[in-house]
Design a protein around this motif. Sequence first.
Motif, PDB file in Angstrom:
ATOM      1  N   UNK A 160       0.823  -1.211   0.000  1.00  0.00           N
ATOM      2  CA  UNK A 160       0.000   0.000   0.000  1.00  0.00           C
ATOM      3  C   UNK A 160       0.860   1.265   0.000  1.00  0.00           C
ATOM      4  N   UNK A 161       2.050   1.175   0.542  1.00  0.00           N
ATOM      5  CA  UNK A 161       2.971   2.311   0.559  1.00  0.00           C
ATOM      6  C   UNK A 161       3.855   2.348  -0.683  1.00  0.00           C
ATOM      7  N   UNK A 162       3.643   1.393  -1.605  1.00  0.00           N
ATOM      8  CA  UNK A 162       4.342   1.421  -2.877  1.00  0.00           C
ATOM      9  C   UNK A 162       5.640   0.641  -2.934  1.00  0.00           C
ATOM     10  N   UNK A 163       5.937  -0.165  -1.917  1.00  0.00           N
ATOM     11  CA  UNK A 163       7.182  -0.919  -1.903  1.00  0.00           C
ATOM     12  C   UNK A 163       7.095  -2.172  -2.781  1.00  0.00           C
ATOM     13  N   UNK A 164       8.199  -2.501  -3.426  1.00  0.00           N
ATOM     14  CA  UNK A 164       8.333  -3.820  -4.034  1.00  0.00           C
ATOM     15  C   UNK A 164       8.554  -4.816  -2.904  1.00  0.00           C
ATOM     16  N   UNK A 165       7.838  -5.932  -2.967  1.00  0.00           N
ATOM     17  CA  UNK A 165       7.875  -6.888  -1.867  1.00  0.00           C
ATOM     18  C   UNK A 165       8.228  -8.277  -2.396  1.00  0.00           C
ATOM     19  N   UNK A 166       9.241  -8.871  -1.816  1.00  0.00           N
ATOM     20  CA  UNK A 166       9.608 -10.247  -2.109  1.00  0.00           C
ATOM     21  C   UNK A 166       9.584 -11.054  -0.825  1.00  0.00           C
ATOM     22  N   UNK A 167       9.541 -12.365  -0.970  1.00  0.00           N
ATOM     23  CA  UNK A 167       9.505 -13.192   0.229  1.00  0.00           C
ATOM     24  C   UNK A 167      10.117 -14.552  -0.055  1.00  0.00           C
ATOM     25  N   UNK A 168      10.483 -15.227   1.027  1.00  0.00           N
ATOM     26  CA  UNK A 168      11.079 -16.558   0.907  1.00  0.00           C
ATOM     27  C   UNK A 168      10.529 -17.423   2.041  1.00  0.00           C
ATOM     28  N   UNK A 169       9.838 -18.518   1.728  1.00  0.00           N
ATOM     29  CA  UNK A 169       9.293 -19.378   2.781  1.00  0.00           C
ATOM     30  C   UNK A 169      10.388 -20.211   3.437  1.00  0.00           C
ATOM     31  N   UNK A 170      10.259 -20.401   4.744  1.00  0.00           N
ATOM     32  CA  UNK A 170      11.241 -21.168   5.504  1.00  0.00           C
ATOM     33  C   UNK A 170      10.523 -22.066   6.504  1.00  0.00           C
ATOM     34  N   UNK A 171      11.044 -23.257   6.684  1.00  0.00           N
ATOM     35  CA  UNK A 171      10.557 -24.113   7.754  1.00  0.00           C
ATOM     36  C   UNK A 171      10.892 -23.471   9.099  1.00  0.00           C
ATOM     37  N   UNK A 172      10.137 -23.860  10.104  1.00  0.00           N
ATOM     38  CA  UNK A 172      10.256 -23.213  11.421  1.00  0.00           C
ATOM     39  C   UNK A 172      11.680 -23.244  11.959  1.00  0.00           C
ATOM     40  N   UNK A 173      12.396 -24.344  11.788  1.00  0.00           N
ATOM     41  CA  UNK A 173      13.719 -24.475  12.392  1.00  0.00           C
ATOM     42  C   UNK A 173      14.862 -24.275  11.400  1.00  0.00           C
ATOM     43  N   UNK A 174      14.569 -23.910  10.168  1.00  0.00           N
ATOM     44  CA  UNK A 174      15.631 -23.735   9.170  1.00  0.00           C
ATOM     45  C   UNK A 174      16.512 -22.551   9.536  1.00  0.00           C
ATOM     46  N   UNK A 175      17.833 -22.712   9.501  1.00  0.00           N
ATOM     47  CA  UNK A 175      18.725 -21.602   9.868  1.00  0.00           C
ATOM     48  C   UNK A 175      18.717 -20.507   8.810  1.00  0.00           C
ATOM     49  N   UNK A 176      19.025 -19.297   9.239  1.00  0.00           N
ATOM     50  CA  UNK A 176      19.134 -18.157   8.334  1.00  0.00           C
ATOM     51  C   UNK A 176      20.611 -17.843   8.144  1.00  0.00           C
ATOM     52  N   UNK A 177      21.075 -17.944   6.913  1.00  0.00           N
ATOM     53  CA  UNK A 177      22.486 -17.740   6.613  1.00  0.00           C
ATOM     54  C   UNK A 177      22.637 -16.538   5.692  1.00  0.00           C
ATOM     55  N   UNK A 178      23.473 -15.594   6.101  1.00  0.00           N
ATOM     56  CA  UNK A 178      23.697 -14.388   5.310  1.00  0.00           C
ATOM     57  C   UNK A 178      25.193 -14.178   5.128  1.00  0.00           C
ATOM     58  N   UNK A 179      25.574 -13.801   3.926  1.00  0.00           N
ATOM     59  CA  UNK A 179      26.972 -13.553   3.627  1.00  0.00           C
ATOM     60  C   UNK A 179      27.268 -13.780   2.164  1.00  0.00           C
ATOM     61  N   UNK A 180      28.554 -13.690   1.797  1.00  0.00           N
ATOM     62  CA  UNK A 180      28.945 -13.821   0.392  1.00  0.00           C
ATOM     63  C   UNK A 180      28.669 -15.205  -0.177  1.00  0.00           C
ATOM     64  N   UNK A 181      28.694 -16.237   0.686  1.00  0.00           N
ATOM     65  CA  UNK A 181      28.494 -17.594   0.195  1.00  0.00           C
ATOM     66  C   UNK A 181      27.159 -18.185   0.662  1.00  0.00           C
ATOM     67  N   UNK A 182      26.192 -17.299   0.943  1.00  0.00           N
ATOM     68  CA  UNK A 182      24.856 -17.744   1.370  1.00  0.00           C
ATOM     69  C   UNK A 182      23.818 -17.216   0.385  1.00  0.00           C
ATOM     70  N   UNK A 183      22.659 -17.898   0.335  1.00  0.00           N
ATOM     71  CA  UNK A 183      21.629 -17.504  -0.631  1.00  0.00           C
ATOM     72  C   UNK A 183      20.477 -16.737  -0.010  1.00  0.00           C
ATOM     73  N   UNK A 184      20.340 -16.753   1.306  1.00  0.00           N
ATOM     74  CA  UNK A 184      19.193 -16.086   1.927  1.00  0.00           C
ATOM     75  C   UNK A 184      19.207 -14.606   1.597  1.00  0.00           C
ATOM     76  N   UNK A 185      18.066 -14.144   1.077  1.00  0.00           N
ATOM     77  CA  UNK A 185      17.947 -12.720   0.742  1.00  0.00           C
ATOM     78  C   UNK A 185      18.473 -12.343  -0.631  1.00  0.00           C
TER      79      UNK A 185
END
Length: 214
Positions: free
Chosen positions: A184-209
């Motif tokens: 409603x505020x005009x943002x582009x919105x993306x999302x990624x589904x995750x299982x409840x216990x799946x770890x979130x990995x961020x960095x140069x060699x990670x795919x999350x995000x």
Amino acid sequence: MTLRRHPLPLTHDSFLDVVSNVVGVLVLVAIAVILNAKDIKIDLGAPIVRPPPKATTRVIFECSRERIFRLDDPALHTISDDFASRYVKEQARTITPMERQRLFERNDVGNELYRVRIPDVRGSSLQLELRESAAGEDSLQILDPTSAYRTELARLSPATHWIFFIVRNDSFEMFRGARQLATERGFSVGWDPKQRAAPLLFGNDARDGIAAQW
């Protein structure tokens, strides 16, 4: 003299002939459709995965436990780098990847919402773990104009930011409400589904995000 009629013998041959002919015609129709279907596009309703809009900065929220949390990936990387740098300076020597991993296990590094861990000594990714004590906001709280979620959206611009939701499998209702407010505020919105216990990995060699469903 009365002629006795002999009953005709029962047979399935005629019936099978009819069925065979019908099946044969259907096979021919199917072949013709397949041969001419190269230009036909069928929408299966599957989400599209693609990179985010160019020249925009990603802002991450995690929908978990039917609540929403701001996941500040750059800030958490800065916190972890500063912590490791201070340790190296105190020790007056470099540390091995294995020692760095143990260091983060022994010490609680992160912010009030997320703890930082080192999942793999061979890579540079960080594992961002939502704390059990993290409060977040529920689907009713984000309707309040003064909520933390709305306040965060208000300080951002759709021209320079896009919203990325990490959606746990227990929080789709939360996600739908938060996404509606963002669009409603005009943002582009993306999302990624995750299982409840799946770890979130961020960095140069990670795919999350990196890529999102739209």
